[in-house]
Structure formats: C-alpha cells, structure tokens
Write an enzyme that holds these catalytic residues in place. Sequence first.
Site, PDB file in Angstrom:
ATOM      1  N   GLU A 114      86.610  47.658  53.889  1.00  0.00           N
ATOM      2  CA  GLU A 114      86.035  47.188  55.375  1.00  0.00           C
ATOM      3  C   GLU A 114      86.440  48.421  56.356  1.00  0.00           C
ATOM      4  O   GLU A 114      86.613  47.887  57.549  1.00  0.00           O
ATOM      5  CB  GLU A 114      86.745  45.942  55.655  1.00  0.00           C
ATOM      6  CG  GLU A 114      86.697  44.717  54.688  1.00  0.00           C
ATOM      7  CD  GLU A 114      85.247  44.321  54.312  1.00  0.00           C
ATOM      8  OE1 GLU A 114      84.291  44.844  55.032  1.00  0.00           O
ATOM      9  OE2 GLU A 114      84.985  43.535  53.516  1.00  0.00           O
ATOM     10  N   HIS A 137      92.790  41.515  58.832  1.00  0.00           N
ATOM     11  CA  HIS A 137      91.843  40.849  57.974  1.00  0.00           C
ATOM     12  C   HIS A 137      92.386  40.118  56.901  1.00  0.00           C
ATOM     13  O   HIS A 137      93.271  40.653  56.285  1.00  0.00           O
ATOM     14  CB  HIS A 137      90.577  41.454  57.694  1.00  0.00           C
ATOM     15  CG  HIS A 137      89.781  40.932  56.454  1.00  0.00           C
ATOM     16  ND1 HIS A 137      89.036  39.805  56.798  1.00  0.00           N
ATOM     17  CD2 HIS A 137      89.482  41.218  55.208  1.00  0.00           C
ATOM     18  CE1 HIS A 137      88.459  39.375  55.695  1.00  0.00           C
ATOM     19  NE2 HIS A 137      88.559  40.188  54.902  1.00  0.00           N
ATOM     20  N   HIS A 139      92.428  36.191  54.145  1.00  0.00           N
ATOM     21  CA  HIS A 139      91.619  35.186  53.478  1.00  0.00           C
ATOM     22  C   HIS A 139      92.328  33.979  53.469  1.00  0.00           C
ATOM     23  O   HIS A 139      92.961  33.307  52.676  1.00  0.00           O
ATOM     24  CB  HIS A 139      91.063  35.520  52.123  1.00  0.00           C
ATOM     25  CG  HIS A 139      90.400  36.854  51.889  1.00  0.00           C
ATOM     26  ND1 HIS A 139      90.254  37.191  50.538  1.00  0.00           N
ATOM     27  CD2 HIS A 139      89.856  37.560  52.800  1.00  0.00           C
ATOM     28  CE1 HIS A 139      89.557  38.374  50.776  1.00  0.00           C
ATOM     29  NE2 HIS A 139      89.309  38.331  52.091  1.00  0.00           N
ATOM     30  N   GLU A 167      97.821  24.340  72.564  1.00  0.00           N
ATOM     31  CA  GLU A 167      98.084  25.707  73.148  1.00  0.00           C
ATOM     32  C   GLU A 167      96.772  26.778  72.698  1.00  0.00           C
ATOM     33  O   GLU A 167      96.827  27.761  73.028  1.00  0.00           O
ATOM     34  CB  GLU A 167      99.200  26.279  72.382  1.00  0.00           C
ATOM     35  CG  GLU A 167     100.682  25.340  73.300  1.00  0.00           C
ATOM     36  CD  GLU A 167     101.736  26.376  73.372  1.00  0.00           C
ATOM     37  OE1 GLU A 167     101.947  27.291  72.890  1.00  0.00           O
ATOM     38  OE2 GLU A 167     102.438  25.938  74.376  1.00  0.00           O
ATOM     39  N   HIS A 208      84.579  33.564  53.459  1.00  0.00           N
ATOM     40  CA  HIS A 208      85.245  35.073  53.311  1.00  0.00           C
ATOM     41  C   HIS A 208      86.812  34.890  53.990  1.00  0.00           C
ATOM     42  O   HIS A 208      87.515  34.838  53.191  1.00  0.00           O
ATOM     43  CB  HIS A 208      84.364  36.024  53.475  1.00  0.00           C
ATOM     44  CG  HIS A 208      84.996  37.248  53.252  1.00  0.00           C
ATOM     45  ND1 HIS A 208      84.308  38.517  52.766  1.00  0.00           N
ATOM     46  CD2 HIS A 208      86.366  37.593  53.296  1.00  0.00           C
ATOM     47  CE1 HIS A 208      85.085  39.591  52.467  1.00  0.00           C
ATOM     48  NE2 HIS A 208      86.296  39.175  52.790  1.00  0.00           N
TER      49      HIS A 208
HETATM   50  O1  2HA Z   1      89.532  42.707  49.100  1.00  0.00           O
HETATM   51  O2  2HA Z   1      89.447  41.454  51.929  1.00  0.00           O
HETATM   52  O3  2HA Z   1      86.892  42.093  52.541  1.00  0.00           O
HETATM   53  C1  2HA Z   1      89.560  43.250  50.516  1.00  0.00           C
HETATM   54  C2  2HA Z   1      88.998  42.604  51.469  1.00  0.00           C
HETATM   55  C3  2HA Z   1      87.299  42.736  51.564  1.00  0.00           C
HETATM   56 ZN    ZN Z   2      87.904  40.055  52.767  1.00  0.00          ZN
END
Ligand code: 2HA
Ligand code: ZN
Length: 280
Positions: A114, A137, A139, A167, A208
């Site tokens: 990414e 980032h 998940h 909040e 995602h």
């Molecule tokens: O595997 O999260 O978006 C890495 C990630 C790709």
């Molecule tokens: Zn990801």
Amino acid sequence: MKETKLIKEFKKICTDGYNQGWHERNGGNLSYRMNDDEVNELKEYFNEDGKWQDIGTEVKDLANEYFMVTGSGKYFKNVSDEFEDAVCILKVSEDGKQYKIVYGLVNGGRPTSELPTHLMNLEVLKQRDKDIRIVYHCHPVNTIALTFVLPLEDEIFTREIWEMMTECPIIFPKGIGVINWMVPGGREIGVKTSEIMKEKDVAIWAHHGMFVCGKNFDETFGLMYTVEKSAEILVKVLSMSKEKLNTITADDFRKLQEPFGVTLEEKYLYEKKSKKIGEK
Ligand code: 2HA
Ligand code: ZN
C-alpha cells in the site's frame, strides 16, 4: 541499530495492533514521515547506494524525505523482534516518483503493497498540517463487519459511529470517509483515500479495513481504537435490535461543540425520520 524513541514507538504500535487482533498474517501496514532529528539520529546506519524504484505515483511534496515503513508480506506480530527484516527506511527521490531503501528489509523484499496510498496520504496530510506524520492501516473486525450492513455513505457511517460513544465527535470531528470496495495496492485506491485525508483523519475501505492518521503514535493508535470500539458497540446493538430505543440526538451533538471546542458539520446532524440503524 540503536533503539531510538521513534523505533521503540514504531515497534510498540505494531505489537499493540497485533494484540488487538487487527493484523492477521501480514495484514495491515504503517508509515511514518521522519523529521530531520530522527533522520540524523539514524543516518550512520543508512546505505544510500540502493537502487531507485518506481513508487507507482507521484508525491512531489515529499521529495528527499525519509520514511519508516513496514514491509510487504511482513507480519506485525514480528516487527518488534525482527525489526530489520520487517521494516525499512526509504527515501523519496527529488522528482517524487521513486524511492530507494536506505535501511532494513535485510532479507529482501519491498515496502508495503500500500505504499502509493501511504505516501499520497502523507503528502496531503503534510499539506494539511506539517505535524501529521503517521498513517496506519489495519483490519479491525467490527468496522469491517459494519461495511456489510450500513450504507457506504460518509454521513451515515459517521453519524452511526458517533452515536455509539459521546466522545467520538470530539475525537474525530471531521467524521469518517468510506470507500466502496476497490482493488487494494494501487494508485487508484490511494487517490480516493487521499481525497478523504485532505480533511478527515479516518478512512474506511469497505470489506477490507481502516486507515487513520496522527501526529504521534498514541494519538494514532487511540483514534483507531476509538473508531473500532464504537463499531463494536454498534455491532452489539445491531445484534440485539435493528432499531434504537434511545440515542444521542442531532441537537445533543450540537451541544457538544461549544464546551469541547469542536465544529461538527451539519451534514452529519440530519434529523432522523427512522429509528432503524443505518437509515436516515
Ligand atoms: O496485507 O493490509 O491492504 C497488507 C494489507 C494490504
Ligand atoms: Zn489491508
């Protein structure tokens, strides 16, 4: 490599995120735009002879800057113990189109898949506020789950998540941007995400995961945790009932603005005609 404050904090957020269950296998990625002091502190370990490689997009405003970034296919679980294998420091070229690795990924590999999204986000964030240096980032389960049942609209997502915890609008007053499912890893999804990051601190990729930004690691992790915790409450509420009997109203939100010094956009404060979660 000496264990600087930056390296300690970078490792810690990876471990903390893993312990939350946000990083199955190699899921998730993290980037940090280093300041001059942080670069100077580590410069003795850099090798500037690496090969320039295409980023896949252009980030002119990041020219000649250094970034600490997780590696593609690397596991957050291992960042702390295997820092030099799992993480790299890279430099962006003068024209903003290429990068070279100056440290790390000692067993080979590439920066996060990414990378275009991270660098495009870091560029618009630098333009917004030069102190914003982190893009994270992951998940997270509940946030992802909600992308299957709520309309994928910024206004609805923001309002429903805000309603779960008082909040929330104070912590992310600009709300949440949501992107329909897209192929990850390329420039296109990076462009969409950086459009959101021009003003918001939170972007959700449907089915995602989530991106957040911040000025320091505590704030960044805390923001991710707050959104995901609210999402968890919403998942619990939804599993009890499709409707809310009681909630925080639009007027209640307006009352938070003055005492907490935040301005909430009226687009999030629509009068609800339905008690059903996810309906306006
Ligand atoms: O595997 O999260 O978006 C890495 C990630 C790709
Ligand atoms: Zn990801």
